[in-house]
Design a protein around this motif. Structure first.
Motif, PDB file in Angstrom:
ATOM      1  N   ASN A 137      -6.164  13.172  -2.586  1.00  0.00           N
ATOM      2  CA  ASN A 137      -5.356  12.930  -3.771  1.00  0.00           C
ATOM      3  C   ASN A 137      -6.067  13.705  -4.820  1.00  0.00           C
ATOM      4  O   ASN A 137      -5.615  13.963  -5.582  1.00  0.00           O
ATOM      5  CB  ASN A 137      -5.589  11.542  -4.221  1.00  0.00           C
ATOM      6  N   GLN A 152       0.886   4.163  -2.873  1.00  0.00           N
ATOM      7  CA  GLN A 152       0.475   5.642  -2.298  1.00  0.00           C
ATOM      8  C   GLN A 152       1.740   6.313  -3.209  1.00  0.00           C
ATOM      9  O   GLN A 152       1.108   7.544  -3.277  1.00  0.00           O
ATOM     10  CB  GLN A 152       0.146   5.696  -1.108  1.00  0.00           C
ATOM     11  N   ASP A 183       0.829  -0.986  -0.054  1.00  0.00           N
ATOM     12  CA  ASP A 183      -0.253  -0.066   0.210  1.00  0.00           C
ATOM     13  C   ASP A 183       0.905   1.410   0.163  1.00  0.00           C
ATOM     14  O   ASP A 183       0.368   2.137  -0.860  1.00  0.00           O
ATOM     15  CB  ASP A 183      -0.797   0.037   1.539  1.00  0.00           C
ATOM     16  N   GLN A 184       1.932   1.185   0.774  1.00  0.00           N
ATOM     17  CA  GLN A 184       2.883   2.347   0.728  1.00  0.00           C
ATOM     18  C   GLN A 184       3.436   2.468  -0.605  1.00  0.00           C
ATOM     19  O   GLN A 184       3.517   3.631  -1.055  1.00  0.00           O
ATOM     20  CB  GLN A 184       3.937   2.233   1.705  1.00  0.00           C
TER      21      GLN A 184
END
Length: 603
Positions: free
Chosen positions: A65, A45, A41-42
């Motif tokens: 975002n 993102q 996920d990091q």
């Protein structure tokens, strides 16, 4: 960013990875799943700000975002270098999650994501290019001039004033991106990486088509004005957009067009990638990346020749049974292409009728999917013509996935530059390839599955294009080809993809000319010469990509045959197709996974 900083930015991941190797090895299977999921996920993102277009395509340009909807990605060489540096950090962090601490699904996710990320570093590390499959920054199917207008029109949604303002911001950024790519292409050309002269001619023609309307009449302006009006947004959107097009976009496009015209004067006329620096190594890397196999160009070439011969034999029998007995298979197909009963009128009404037929075929096939799939999704699909300003260089048909948040449906594009390119008997197989049970079904299932976002957006052309070809044969089983000629169109689709194996390796390995490759396409597949030439010109600038289809199809067939051999009477076609929920992956991993699943089911 230092690797240590990257790891420590998520506490749970940092704590897990800080364990000694021995302790990690002793951890229970599955104990690393949460850390890996957070790390994925990091990585995702942190990648979004570097690709605002991807954020929009996925529907992730909202909330925190939302500023991304006002931007386009940085296209400078420096940005490419930074992106690769970040990729290396991500790779190192994922490698540090021990496979033995992961559950089988997470272990698969780790393996597939690492394969993908490592591939993304090859072009820059080995050739200082953005891609090995698309090695030229600007060509007839590449560059912001080609992709950004269509992106703004079909992916950038407009439902609010903020969306319209974001469109204007992106229109302004479009000019910057054009100049960035001009600088990159000039540098690459100085190093010998430039599309051949005929590809640059197509590029210049498409730039002219984009540049020729008055700014107020350019689709960049009209798209915003039309959609803002539909959303009942107050404001002089058309005038504001036209001012940016006239004052910024057109000057940047003029500069880029002047650069390409200047580079065109010294461009090569050879068609294959062998003619550029490190050409043989570049093609080997492109073929490996496109097919996700270790097949050599010589092996792919021979595979293509063998499959062409086999498919032509099947087509010969069908055509003879329909009274077409004179001449070669391609000559008989060409004759069928010209029959009035096989052609839609080359008029706006004829194009509308053609697209209506595609929608009807897709809807009819959707109703039959339950015989082959567990709970097949029925996601909306928008079928539309390729925008006229890019149709000269665009593919004949292609698919754009839906936004993950449901804000925009998937789109199946068909190039209607010439309606004569699409005899009626050829259209069902195209729809089953791009729609259901092809790309639309496969990608809808993958996007709806419980999987990390990095897996959902993973692109493995050999897997997805192989599935789409395999899906054409599923449509045959489901009765999708109503006439013998429709079935001939299905086999011609396979012949076309088999011929690509011969042609792509012919161009880039055996050093064929563009003319020889076009002759082979016409004489083998039975496509009209203009359509064949447009295909060949695409292969010249995207080495390896054309091989992904039939290599992938062969792997899907081989995997199914292997599963049937293992399971015997217990083989269930719906259960076999459940593998789509595991997402796209390299063919080598896919075939191993199919075998493992089949053997596990027999225990």
């Amino acid at each position: 960013m230092h690797r240590r900083d990257f790891l420590s930015s998520t506490a749970a991941i940092g704590a897990f990875l800080a364990l000694p190797a021995a302790a990690r090895a002793q951890a229970a299977v599955g104990s690393g799943d949460a850390a890996l999921a957070q790390l994925f996920d990091q990585v995702f993102q942190e990648a979004l700000p570097r690709s605002p277009e991807l954020a929009t395509q996925l529907g992730f340009d909202k909330g925190a975002n939302a500023p991304l909807k006002q931007r386009l990605s940085d296209r400078t060489a420096q940005a490419r270098a930074r992106d690769v540096s970040r990729l290396r950090l991500a790779i190192a962090a994922i490698e540090d999650v021990a496979p033995e601490t992961l559950s089988p699904p997470s272990r698969l996710d780790r393996e597939v994501v690492l394969y993908s990320l490592r591939n993304q570093t090859i072009a820059w590390d080995r050739f200082k290019l953005g891609s090995v499959i698309r090695p030229f920054t600007i060509f007839q199917q590449g560059g912001a001039y080609f992709s950004t207008p269509d992106f703004l029109n079909s992916a950038h949604t407009i439902t609010s004033t903020d969306d319209a303002e974001a469109y204007l911001a992106r229109l302004d950024a479009f000019a910057t991106v054009l100049d960035q790519e001009s600088a990159v292409q000039a540098d690459e050309a100085a190093r010998g990486y430039l599309a051949p002269d005929f590809a640059l001619d197509l590029t210049l023609a498409q730039m002219t088509a984009l540049r020729s309307p008055p700014a107020a009449k350019n689709n960049l302006t009209l798209s915003l004005a039309r959609r803002a009006a539909a959303a009942e947004l107050k404001g002089d959107w058309a005038a504001r957009a036209a001012a940016i097009v006239e004052g910024k976009v057109y000057p940047a496009l003029d500069r880029q067009q002047a650069l390409i015209a200047r580079l065109r004067e010294g461009a090569r006329d050879s068609a294959g990638i062998w003619a550029v620096p490190q050409g043989d190594a570049l093609y080997a890397a492109a073929l490996a990346q496109a097919t996700t196999t270790t097949l050599t160009p010589a092996e792919v070439h021979q595979m293509g020749l063998a499959q062409v011969a086999e498919i032509r034999g099947e087509l010969d029998a069908i055509l003879k049974a329909q009274g077409l007995t004179t001449g070669s298979v391609s000559m008989r197909l060409n004759a069928l292409n010209l029959r009035r009963d096989q052609l839609y009128p080359d008029t706006p009404a004829g194009r509308e009728e053609l697209i209506a037929s595609l929608n009807a075929d897709n809807a009819a096939m959707q109703a039959k999917l339950g015989a082959m799939f567990h709970l097949p999704p029925d996601a909306p699909l928008d079928i539309r013509a390729v925008p006229t300003e890019i149709q000269d260089g665009a593919s004949n048909g292609y698919y754009r996935r839906a936004a993950l948040d449901g804000s925009r449906p998937a789109i199946y594009f068909i190039n209607l530059k010439s309606v004569a390119d699409w005899p009626k008997y050829t259209l069902p197989s195209l729809t089953y390839h791009e729609g259901v049970p092809g790309h639309h079904l496969q990608i809808s299932i993958a996007q709806g599955a419980s999987a990390p976002l990095l897996r959902k957006i993973g692109a493995f052309g050999a897997y997805t294009e192989g599935w789409a070809l395999y899906a054409e044969s599923l449509a045959d089983t489901l009765g999708g080809y109503a006439t013998p000629f429709d079935r001939a169109g299905f086999l011609q689709s396979y012949l076309f993809r088999a011929a690509r194996l011969v042609i792509d390796t012919g161009l880039h390995h055996h050093r064929w000319s563009r003319e020889k490759a076009t002759d082979y396409m016409v004489q083998t597949v039975g496509f009209a010469r203009p359509r064949s030439l447009r295909e060949i010109e695409r292969y010249c600038t995207q080495p390896g990509q054309a091989c992904s289809y039939k290599i992938g199809h062969t792997a899907w067939l081989r995997a199914r045959t292997r599963a049937q051999a293992i399971m015997g009477e217990r083989f269930d076609i719906k259960a076999f197709h459940d593998i789509l929920a595991a997402g796209a992956m390299p063919l080598t991993i896919f075939e191993r996974l199919v075998e493992e699943r089949a053997m596990a089911a027999m225990r």
